[in-house]
Write a protein that holds these residues in place. Structure first.
Motif, short mmCIF file in Angstrom:
data_model
loop_
_atom_site.label_atom_id
_atom_site.label_comp_id
_atom_site.label_asym_id
_atom_site.label_seq_id
_atom_site.Cartn_x
_atom_site.Cartn_y
_atom_site.Cartn_z
N UNK A 1 0.81 -1.16 -0.01
CA UNK A 1 -0.03 -0.08 -0.02
C UNK A 1 0.87 1.29 -0.04
N UNK A 2 0.46 2.23 -0.88
CA UNK A 2 1.12 3.55 -0.75
C UNK A 2 0.09 4.50 -0.13
N UNK A 3 0.84 5.52 0.87
CA UNK A 3 0.09 6.49 1.38
C UNK A 3 0.98 7.51 1.56
N UNK B 1 5.90 -0.10 8.02
CA UNK B 1 5.71 1.21 7.18
C UNK B 1 7.03 1.68 6.92
N UNK B 2 7.45 1.62 5.69
CA UNK B 2 8.75 2.17 5.18
C UNK B 2 8.39 3.61 4.97
N UNK B 3 9.15 4.48 5.57
CA UNK B 3 9.29 5.91 5.03
C UNK B 3 10.28 6.01 3.85
N UNK B 4 9.69 6.43 2.79
CA UNK B 4 10.24 6.72 1.67
C UNK B 4 11.33 7.92 1.51
N UNK B 5 12.61 7.86 1.14
CA UNK B 5 13.47 9.03 0.86
C UNK B 5 12.64 9.90 0.04
N UNK B 6 13.11 11.25 0.17
CA UNK B 6 12.67 12.18 -0.59
C UNK B 6 12.42 12.00 -2.04
N UNK C 1 12.22 9.09 -3.85
CA UNK C 1 11.15 8.13 -4.21
C UNK C 1 9.77 8.69 -3.94
N UNK C 2 9.51 9.44 -2.83
CA UNK C 2 8.41 10.05 -2.08
C UNK C 2 7.78 10.84 -3.21
N UNK C 3 8.40 11.65 -4.11
CA UNK C 3 7.91 12.47 -5.05
C UNK C 3 7.43 11.52 -6.23
N UNK C 4 7.62 10.49 -6.54
CA UNK C 4 7.42 9.53 -7.58
C UNK C 4 6.03 8.50 -7.10
N UNK C 5 5.71 8.01 -8.20
CA UNK C 5 4.52 6.94 -8.06
C UNK C 5 4.95 5.58 -8.45
N UNK C 6 4.17 4.49 -7.86
CA UNK C 6 4.69 3.21 -8.12
C UNK C 6 4.51 2.83 -9.60
N UNK C 7 5.40 2.57 -10.38
CA UNK C 7 5.21 2.13 -11.79
C UNK C 7 4.98 0.42 -12.05
N UNK C 8 5.83 -0.18 -11.28
CA UNK C 8 5.52 -1.58 -11.04
C UNK C 8 6.11 -2.32 -9.69
N UNK C 9 5.46 -3.52 -9.43
CA UNK C 9 5.71 -4.02 -8.13
C UNK C 9 5.46 -5.65 -8.29
N UNK C 10 6.46 -6.31 -7.98
CA UNK C 10 6.65 -7.90 -8.19
C UNK C 10 7.19 -8.64 -6.92
N UNK D 1 -0.68 13.34 -2.21
CA UNK D 1 -1.94 13.31 -1.14
C UNK D 1 -2.60 12.08 -1.54
N UNK D 2 -2.09 11.49 -2.61
CA UNK D 2 -3.09 10.34 -3.21
C UNK D 2 -2.92 9.12 -2.17
N UNK D 3 -3.98 8.09 -2.15
CA UNK D 3 -3.57 6.80 -1.32
C UNK D 3 -3.88 5.78 -2.37
N UNK D 4 -3.10 4.91 -2.86
CA UNK D 4 -3.31 4.07 -3.75
C UNK D 4 -2.95 2.36 -2.86
N UNK D 5 -3.87 1.41 -2.99
CA UNK D 5 -3.47 0.17 -2.58
C UNK D 5 -3.03 -0.81 -3.80
N UNK D 6 -1.89 -1.36 -3.48
CA UNK D 6 -1.31 -2.23 -4.61
C UNK D 6 -1.13 -3.75 -3.91
#
Length: 401
Positions: A336-338, A352-357, A359-368, A385-390
């Motif tokens: 999940x991304x929040x 809960x992993x705090x992303x470095x700046x 990566x935090x500015x980017x969106x998830x392109x792929x996960x495997x 501000x978006x919250x997307x579940x993956x």
């Protein structure tokens, strides 16, 4: 120079205390200044070594936590405030004293004392006999979980306290915590984060102790996944109480065959980690000499005190996050991304992993989840501000839930 820190855990009853004690006595016999300490409230280390806590052999010290003394040292202000509030609410002193001894405090204190010993520079090796796996996982997850809450709530809490303090006395008839109490909480938080930095650092690793039984092996697999989820290196597996194959009667021969099958499963499950085998001994090894001999047999020609050869489970690059989750299956892992956080769930455990700046500015392109690694690739800028579940779908692409 930081000491080599070795943590031993496993399902209750598999012999982790004996293995931890054998490792500690072996280290001391090789001229390494060694401290052995337990986070297990059962305190069976002294029984295994057949000694009282203290200097038990040249270069070897057994430390046992003094809970009351350490409570006063590490969070005396918090306890004093809690006792005072309970007294104002009408509880007697003895009841208030009992209530303010926090559940799990002894294990936390053992970690705080471990940090002090590691910082002292007086030890080459520190061996930690941990509690059974479930308690150990909760304990090792605590620093990061507490950091997540404290980092968000404490600054706000200080401001709120300044506003509501007058009302707490006049309306609720209890005292508000002063700056000394809040500062004590902050010190405890910093101490736990320093422990996490020590135990996830390049000089620390966990060793899983198991017996070749189906239930124990299944729990050990889950523990390996969970320890990696929280960022702790596992550098070896120790199979204890293995029946020797030679001269076995029919009853023992059945055990030998069953254990051989399970050991083969273990080698496949934990590869490339080494599996050290401890034979089923004719008598319980008690005392420094017997434990040192067991340690020599256990590790053979390998160097059990060398820096861990395994990489850190979590690796961040400019556009990818890679997290080792050995043994995890696709259906067990959720993502999940929040905002600037990535929430990874593996079975019953969540991090809960705090992303470095970057990566935090980017969106998830792929996960495997592939070959025991969760890999998350980040692309372009994301809406903060978006919250997307993956979840991972096996094809290397995330899908929205």
């Amino acid at each position: 120079m930081s000491p080599r820190v070795l943590l031993f855990t496993g399902k209750g009853g598999v012999g982790k205390t004996t293995v931890a004690a054998a490792t500690a006595t072996l280290a001391a016999s090789r001229g390494l200044k060694t401290l052995v300490i337990s986070t297990d409230t059962a305190h069976s280390l002294a029984d295994a070594l057949a000694v009282q806590p203290g200097e038990i052999a040249p270069g070897l010290r057994l430390h046992q936590v003094d809970t009351q003394k350490s409570l006063e040292e590490h969070w005396g202000e918090l306890q004093d405030y809690a006792r005072g509030v309970l007294g104002e609410l009408g509880l007697d002193q003895i009841t208030a004293e009992e209530i303010t001894v926090l559940p799990g405090a002894e294990e936390v204190i053992a970690l705080l004392e471990l940090r002090e010993h590691a910082r002292s520079g007086g030890w080459d090796v520190i061996v930690v006999d941990c509690a059974p796996t479930a308690e150990t996982l909760r304990l090792l997850a605590l620093p990061e979980a507490l950091d997540w809450h404290v980092s968000r709530l404490l600054p706000v809490g200080r401001r709120i306290m300044k506003v509501i303090s007058p009302f707490m006395r006049s309306v609720a008839h209890v005292s508000a915590p002063g700056d000394d109490v809040v500062s004590a909480g902050e010190r405890l938080h910093r101490g736990l984060m320093e422990i996490r930095e020590l135990l996830t650092g390049p000089g620390a690793s966990v060793r899983l102790v198991l017996t070749p039984e189906s239930v124990v092996l299944a729990e050990a697999r889950r523990t390996l996944t969970s320890l990696n989820l929280y960022g702790y290196r596992v550098d070896a597996v120790i199979a204890n109480r293995v029946f020797p194959a030679g001269d076995a009667d029919e009853w023992r021969a059945q055990w030998v065959r069953a254990q051989a099958r399970l050991l083969a499963e273990a080698e496949e499950s934990f590869a490339p980690l080494p599996i050290h085998v401890v034979p089923y001994l004719p008598s319980e090894p008690v005392g420094a000499d017997a434990l040192t001999a067991l340690g020599e047999s256990l590790y053979g020609e390998s160097d059990p005190f060398a820096p861990p050869a395994v990489e850190a489970p979590l690796v961040l690059t400019a556009d990818e996050l890679s997290l080792a989750l050995p043994g995890a299956t696709k259906g067990e892992v959720d993502l999940a991304r929040k905002r600037d956080e990535l929430i990874v769930t593996a079975g019953p455990y969540r991090r809960i992993i705090a992303l470095p700046a970057a990566l935090a500015r980017r969106k998830i392109g792929a996960a495997a989840l592939q070959d025991g690694f969760l890999k998350v690739r980040f692309v372009s800028e994301a809406n903060p501000t978006q919250r997307t579940e993956w979840t991972t779908d096996g094809g290397g692409r995330p899908r929205s839930e």
